[in-house]
Design an enzyme around this catalytic site. Sequence first.
Site, PDB file in Angstrom:
ATOM      1  N   SER A 170       0.848  -1.175   0.000  1.00 37.43           N
ATOM      2  CA  SER A 170       0.000   0.000   0.000  1.00 37.43           C
ATOM      3  C   SER A 170       0.888   1.231   0.000  1.00 37.43           C
ATOM      4  O   SER A 170       1.917   1.273   0.655  1.00 37.43           O
ATOM      5  CB  SER A 170      -0.879  -0.014   1.238  1.00 37.43           C
ATOM      6  N   LYS A 171       0.445   2.245  -0.770  1.00 35.08           N
ATOM      7  CA  LYS A 171       1.248   3.466  -0.848  1.00 35.08           C
ATOM      8  C   LYS A 171       1.286   4.161   0.498  1.00 35.08           C
ATOM      9  O   LYS A 171       2.156   4.965   0.774  1.00 35.08           O
ATOM     10  CB  LYS A 171       0.669   4.404  -1.895  1.00 35.08           C
ATOM     11  N   ARG A 172       0.305   3.848   1.327  1.00 44.19           N
ATOM     12  CA  ARG A 172       0.302   4.486   2.645  1.00 44.19           C
ATOM     13  C   ARG A 172       1.350   3.871   3.558  1.00 44.19           C
ATOM     14  O   ARG A 172       1.773   4.464   4.522  1.00 44.19           O
ATOM     15  CB  ARG A 172      -1.080   4.377   3.279  1.00 44.19           C
ATOM     16  N   GLN A 173       1.736   2.642   3.212  1.00 46.92           N
ATOM     17  CA  GLN A 173       2.798   2.020   4.007  1.00 46.92           C
ATOM     18  C   GLN A 173       4.074   2.785   3.710  1.00 46.92           C
ATOM     19  O   GLN A 173       4.604   2.687   2.612  1.00 46.92           O
ATOM     20  CB  GLN A 173       3.025   0.586   3.510  1.00 46.92           C
TER      21      GLN A 173
END
Length: 510
Positions: free
Chosen positions: A271-274
């Site tokens: 995930s890009k949020r990771q």
Amino acid sequence: MTLRLFRTFTLQVIHKRFYNQSPVRVRFAPSPTGQLHLGGLRTALYNYLFARQNGGSFILRIEDTDQLRVEVGAMEKLQEDLLWSGIIPDEGPMTGGPKGPYVQSKRLDLYREQIEKLLENGSAYYCFCSERRLEMLRKEAMKAGEVPKYDNRCRHLEKEVIASKLSRQDPHCIRFKLTDKPKPFHDLVYGDVSISQGEGDPVVIKSDGFPTYHFANVVDDHFMEISHVLRGIEWQISTPKHLEMYQAFGWTPPQFGHLPLILNADGTKLSKRQGDIKVESFRKDGIFPLALLNYITYAGGGFRRTEGFQDVCHTYANLIKQFDISKINTSSSKLHHDKLMEFNKLELSNLLDDTNNMGFLVRKLQDMVLEAFPDRRNDGSLQLDDHHMITILEWARDRITKLTDLISKDLAFLWVAPRLSKAIEDPEILASLRTLYTELQNWERSNFERHQLNDYLKKFANDNGLKFPAFMKSLRTVLSGLQHGPSVAEMMEILGKDKTLDRLKHCHSH
Ligand code: GLU
């Protein structure tokens, strides 16, 4: 013309004439909506390897037509991350080149000019549908349990109606006429692919005059003479649409190949949020560029793997040589974190093998230490001399996985000299430390090894009638100023002979 040049020249002519192959030109086309992450880096890398392998060009193009999503500074950061990773574009916003500009928002005139062609030949049309109407269509579709799509109403507007709406400056966009039956196409990775779109005619020029991704992407790939498009699998669904646009223009399309998803080792999505999939996080964490690239290539196919191929942290030249587009897997690639650490260790060792790299490594480590101990920067207690740094780096080879391991708390004694106030008061111990100093002076540097040192220290305490634990405690204080850390003998080994003697001398000269 020398014979060799002549041969190359004639071969090129023959190649072009008989195989009708244009030179390889590939591109990486990120949108500056965030930072470069592993997925983007993999796309850039595979394009780069493909270009290098075929004597072609690798182009960087910034796709910033969705102005609302553009992040300030993201374009610069993307280029910086690419440079860091060693994936250097031949043409791009920083380098320039014959097909520029390489930023889409600077190519608006070209899109305007090109859309006229599609309007003229009937492949595109003005659409005056209001946002309200589109919203209604969406709601109706949802109610009926269907996928919302535009009903192509404005395809059928009379010429006069269009002219009068345009002269009134009614808000409008331009749409591309999709056929009912998109053609199957050959994907360099996935083989023959057919995707039925079942969507309404897509917008190609938005009401603000900016092109959409699909249109600008096709126009640019054509004018930048892109021969092969290698991009993430998430774009495969758009390829039939792009191919229809090439056809509408009467242009030869590039060849398309899509790269499989990259997943975590357990099969979950990245995930890009990771935060940890951003290239920047790896940089900050002390990962070397080649280790990161090997980690990515290990995850998926795309290489001729000879025996032992996966046990080495490959150089750029080797990756270029072994790259083989026909070996890219269609199944998802999985990342293995332990492999990243292994590659980083190997890369550190590779770097240390070449003395030319020493200056670079020393400076890098010095910067890290300065950053890790900001309050010690100005009091002269940081030990950053080159000789010391090199000793530590040599010691660290095969022992650490990242340079940042060297600034862990346990190893703070390496960089921070003990404070003088911590010096030893006990006269008996002080005298023994003086003797220790004299004896150690005669040691060979290569004998500074924890087991030998440990045996020696035991014997030394015994011979001098000292209590071993008390003696070791004092020695630890003198060497590190700290209560905790590795064993004393190990500390001496890591510090090496010179720094150990330095610190011993320091305590009794006080
Ligand atoms: N701008 C698209 C992206 O952000 C490019 C996709 C393509 O390569 O066509 O990934």
